[in-house]
Motif scaffolding. Structure first.
Motif, PDB file in Angstrom:
ATOM      1  N   ALA A  38       9.834 151.297  77.096  1.00 24.79           N
ATOM      2  CA  ALA A  38      11.387 150.239  78.172  1.00 24.79           C
ATOM      3  C   ALA A  38      11.239 148.946  77.957  1.00 24.79           C
ATOM      4  O   ALA A  38      11.764 148.404  78.517  1.00 24.79           O
ATOM      5  N   GLU A  39       9.442 148.326  77.356  1.00 24.66           N
ATOM      6  CA  GLU A  39       9.979 147.008  77.388  1.00 24.66           C
ATOM      7  C   GLU A  39      11.003 146.236  76.024  1.00 24.66           C
ATOM      8  O   GLU A  39      11.778 145.408  76.288  1.00 24.66           O
ATOM      9  N   ALA A  40      10.903 147.795  74.681  1.00 27.21           N
ATOM     10  CA  ALA A  40      12.248 147.431  74.425  1.00 27.21           C
ATOM     11  C   ALA A  40      14.042 147.405  74.359  1.00 27.21           C
ATOM     12  O   ALA A  40      14.519 146.589  74.122  1.00 27.21           O
ATOM     13  N   ALA A  41      14.170 148.397  75.510  1.00 23.49           N
ATOM     14  CA  ALA A  41      15.208 148.175  77.009  1.00 23.49           C
ATOM     15  C   ALA A  41      15.424 147.607  77.696  1.00 23.49           C
ATOM     16  O   ALA A  41      16.889 147.176  78.043  1.00 23.49           O
ATOM     17  N   GLY A  42      14.228 146.858  77.979  1.00 22.18           N
ATOM     18  CA  GLY A  42      14.401 146.294  78.953  1.00 22.18           C
ATOM     19  C   GLY A  42      14.782 146.575  80.310  1.00 22.18           C
ATOM     20  O   GLY A  42      15.588 145.744  81.278  1.00 22.18           O
ATOM     21  N   VAL A  43      14.003 147.525  80.417  1.00 21.09           N
ATOM     22  CA  VAL A  43      14.388 148.100  82.149  1.00 21.09           C
ATOM     23  C   VAL A  43      12.634 148.499  82.635  1.00 21.09           C
ATOM     24  O   VAL A  43      11.425 148.124  81.702  1.00 21.09           O
ATOM     25  N   GLN A  44      12.411 148.719  84.411  1.00 18.01           N
ATOM     26  CA  GLN A  44      11.264 148.629  84.782  1.00 18.01           C
ATOM     27  C   GLN A  44      11.044 150.222  84.766  1.00 18.01           C
ATOM     28  O   GLN A  44      10.769 150.543  85.776  1.00 18.01           O
ATOM     29  N   HIS A  45      12.213 150.927  84.631  1.00 19.70           N
ATOM     30  CA  HIS A  45      11.574 152.468  85.184  1.00 19.70           C
ATOM     31  C   HIS A  45      11.850 153.546  83.907  1.00 19.70           C
ATOM     32  O   HIS A  45      12.853 152.846  82.876  1.00 19.70           O
ATOM     33  N   GLY A  46      10.946 154.263  83.624  1.00 24.99           N
ATOM     34  CA  GLY A  46      11.283 155.500  82.761  1.00 24.99           C
ATOM     35  C   GLY A  46       9.706 156.425  83.201  1.00 24.99           C
ATOM     36  O   GLY A  46       9.114 156.361  83.832  1.00 24.99           O
ATOM     37  N   CYS A  47       9.704 157.321  82.506  1.00 24.12           N
ATOM     38  CA  CYS A  47       9.146 158.447  81.884  1.00 24.12           C
ATOM     39  C   CYS A  47       9.197 159.348  80.421  1.00 24.12           C
ATOM     40  O   CYS A  47      10.420 158.498  79.491  1.00 24.12           O
ATOM     41  N   ILE A  48       8.251 160.184  80.326  1.00 33.20           N
ATOM     42  CA  ILE A  48       7.717 160.911  79.236  1.00 33.20           C
ATOM     43  C   ILE A  48       7.747 161.972  80.050  1.00 33.20           C
ATOM     44  O   ILE A  48       6.276 162.062  80.485  1.00 33.20           O
ATOM     45  N   ALA A  49       8.229 162.983  79.438  1.00 30.77           N
ATOM     46  CA  ALA A  49       7.950 164.280  79.310  1.00 30.77           C
ATOM     47  C   ALA A  49       7.410 165.319  77.848  1.00 30.77           C
ATOM     48  O   ALA A  49       8.268 165.152  77.042  1.00 30.77           O
ATOM     49  N   THR A  50       6.636 165.831  77.493  1.00 29.01           N
ATOM     50  CA  THR A  50       5.983 166.748  76.389  1.00 29.01           C
ATOM     51  C   THR A  50       6.378 168.251  77.357  1.00 29.01           C
ATOM     52  O   THR A  50       5.896 168.649  78.232  1.00 29.01           O
ATOM     53  N   PHE A  51       6.529 169.392  76.478  1.00 25.38           N
ATOM     54  CA  PHE A  51       6.867 170.531  76.806  1.00 25.38           C
ATOM     55  C   PHE A  51       6.163 171.511  75.474  1.00 25.38           C
ATOM     56  O   PHE A  51       6.479 171.038  74.418  1.00 25.38           O
ATOM     57  N   MET A  52       5.439 172.452  75.707  1.00 25.90           N
ATOM     58  CA  MET A  52       5.780 173.504  74.916  1.00 25.90           C
ATOM     59  C   MET A  52       6.576 174.382  74.013  1.00 25.90           C
ATOM     60  O   MET A  52       7.999 173.735  74.988  1.00 25.90           O
ATOM     61  N   SER A  53       7.215 174.860  73.317  1.00 27.54           N
ATOM     62  CA  SER A  53       7.860 175.762  72.843  1.00 27.54           C
ATOM     63  C   SER A  53       8.582 176.934  73.943  1.00 27.54           C
ATOM     64  O   SER A  53      10.036 176.709  73.238  1.00 27.54           O
ATOM     65  N   ASP A  54       7.810 176.801  74.657  1.00 27.34           N
ATOM     66  CA  ASP A  54       8.869 178.262  75.612  1.00 27.34           C
ATOM     67  C   ASP A  54       9.065 177.046  76.749  1.00 27.34           C
ATOM     68  O   ASP A  54       9.249 178.315  77.462  1.00 27.34           O
ATOM     69  N   GLY A  55       8.965 176.121  76.783  1.00 25.96           N
ATOM     70  CA  GLY A  55       9.250 174.815  77.946  1.00 25.96           C
ATOM     71  C   GLY A  55       8.598 175.677  79.211  1.00 25.96           C
ATOM     72  O   GLY A  55       9.069 174.007  79.336  1.00 25.96           O
TER      73      GLY A  55
END
Length: 372
Positions: A38-55
């Motif tokens: 977010a700092e690199a892009a200069g944005v204040q909104h974002g998220c990160i999500a991780t998933f197993m191989s089955d979704g």
């Protein structure tokens, strides 16, 4: 928006430096990745999500949220199935949504905490370890993410993915270490059980040797006496020696039969053969078994049995073994001319059996170790 080369390298250097100083913890890496992106892009909104191989959703974080977000599962699953997350992961490249309002890949459920207008960038984080993620950055302006910024953030995503993979490797190593420790604990328990069984074998061998000495001595003495009396006309005495030899032979037979139950003993199933027997008769038989041992030691065995002794439901061989062992131990530690007394009585509604002798007794300092 454009980024010149010097600024670009400075941003990437700062991201790499901070990632390298992080503890290799998956949660710490994910949170730092979201903030740095977010700092690199200069944005204040974002998220990160991780998933197993089955979704299946594994973790999800929103920019600025202190706690892990799990309640918006419907939102994450929608973005994975038919939205920008699934699109970025399936194509393994950055995905730019120039206008959130018109792009069908940004179909959010009602009440979503994410922006509904503006633009978005989805960056895949493929670890190759059955655990993949997507970093999403959002800005309220339409068409905010230009080509140079996307190139910069793709390189940043590569740094993040590498750190995430190392954190996952370390986590897997800890898991294997825990598994090995658990296996070692189980192995230790098995070894302890084997040592216990080996001690049981040694104890059983010692006990059997101890128990066999009496009847074998009786047989030997009886047969020796019969040999001396072979030309004697004293039939009563010869019959008595034959009876004692036969009785001792039966006792040995019972002991050998008991040895065949060792497998059940090892399984923790003590092979008791309970029967209803006359306790007085059982005590008298035990006394007969050891009478020759006492006589050979030049001692006197006195028997006092209460005629009111009841019938009892016990394993007669086991009880007889206990009584014989007590008498033999008394004979072993009583000097010649000493007296061993076997007494049995009924008191307080229970049968009591006592073996006493005129020996020196057990030293006070070892009394507490008798049954170790």
């Amino acid at each position: 928006m454009s980024t010149d080369l010097a600024r670009r390298n400075e941003i990437l250097y700062r991201i790499a430096r901070e990632l390298n100083t992080l503890p290799l913890d998956v949660d710490a890496v994910l949170k730092a990745a979201l903030r740095l992106g977010a700092e690199a892009a200069g944005v204040q909104h974002g998220c990160i999500a991780t998933f197993m191989s089955d979704g299946a959703l594994e973790d999800a974080y929103l920019l600025g949220a202190d706690q892990q977000v799990r309640v918006e599962r419907e939102m994450w699953e929608a973005l994975y199935r038919q939205g920008v997350i699934g699109y970025a992961l399936s194509r393994q490249r950055a995905v730019v949504i120039r206008n959130l309002t018109t792009d069908p890949r940004w179909a959010l459920p009602e009440g979503s905490p994410l922006l509904e207008t503006g633009s978005a960038l989805g960056l895949p984080l493929p670890t190759g370890m059955g655990f993949d993620g997507t970093l999403m950055l959002l800005h309220p302006e339409v068409d905010y993410f230009d080509e140079s910024m996307v190139d910069l953030l793709e390189e940043a995503a590569a740094l993040i993915t590498n750190t995430l993979a190392r954190a996952l490797e370390l986590e897997a190593a800890f898991a294997r270490e825990d598994e090995i420790a658990h296996q070692n604990e189980e192995t230790g328990q098995l070894l302890e059980e084997r040592l216990r069984l080996e001690q049981l074998r040694r104890d059983l061998t010692a006990m059997t040797y101890h128990d066999l000495r009496g009847p074998l001595q009786n047989i030997y003495n009886s047969l020796s006496a019969l040999e001396r009396l072979s030309n004697s006309s004293d039939r009563v005495l010869r019959a008595e020696f034959l009876r004692l030899a036969t009785q001792s032979t039966r006792q040995i037979t019972r002991m050998v039969k008991g040895l065949l139950d060792i497998e059940r003993l090892e399984e923790g199933d003590t092979p008791l053969d309970r029967k209803r027997v006359a306790l007085a008769l059982l005590i008298n038989d035990a006394a007969d078994m050891v009478s020759s041992t006492v006589i050979d030691a030049e001692q006197e065995l006195r028997l006092e049995v209460d005629p009111a002794l009841p019938h009892v439901h016990v394993d007669p061989d086991m009880i007889m073994r206990v009584i014989i062992n007590l008498i033999e131990n008394a004979a072993k530690h009583t000097p010649a001319g000493g007296i061993i007394q076997l007494r049995a009585e009924v008191a307080d509604g229970a049968a009591h059996i006592y073996v006493t002798d005129t020996g020196p007794g057990i030293p006070q300092e070892v009394i507490g170790q008798i049954f170790d």
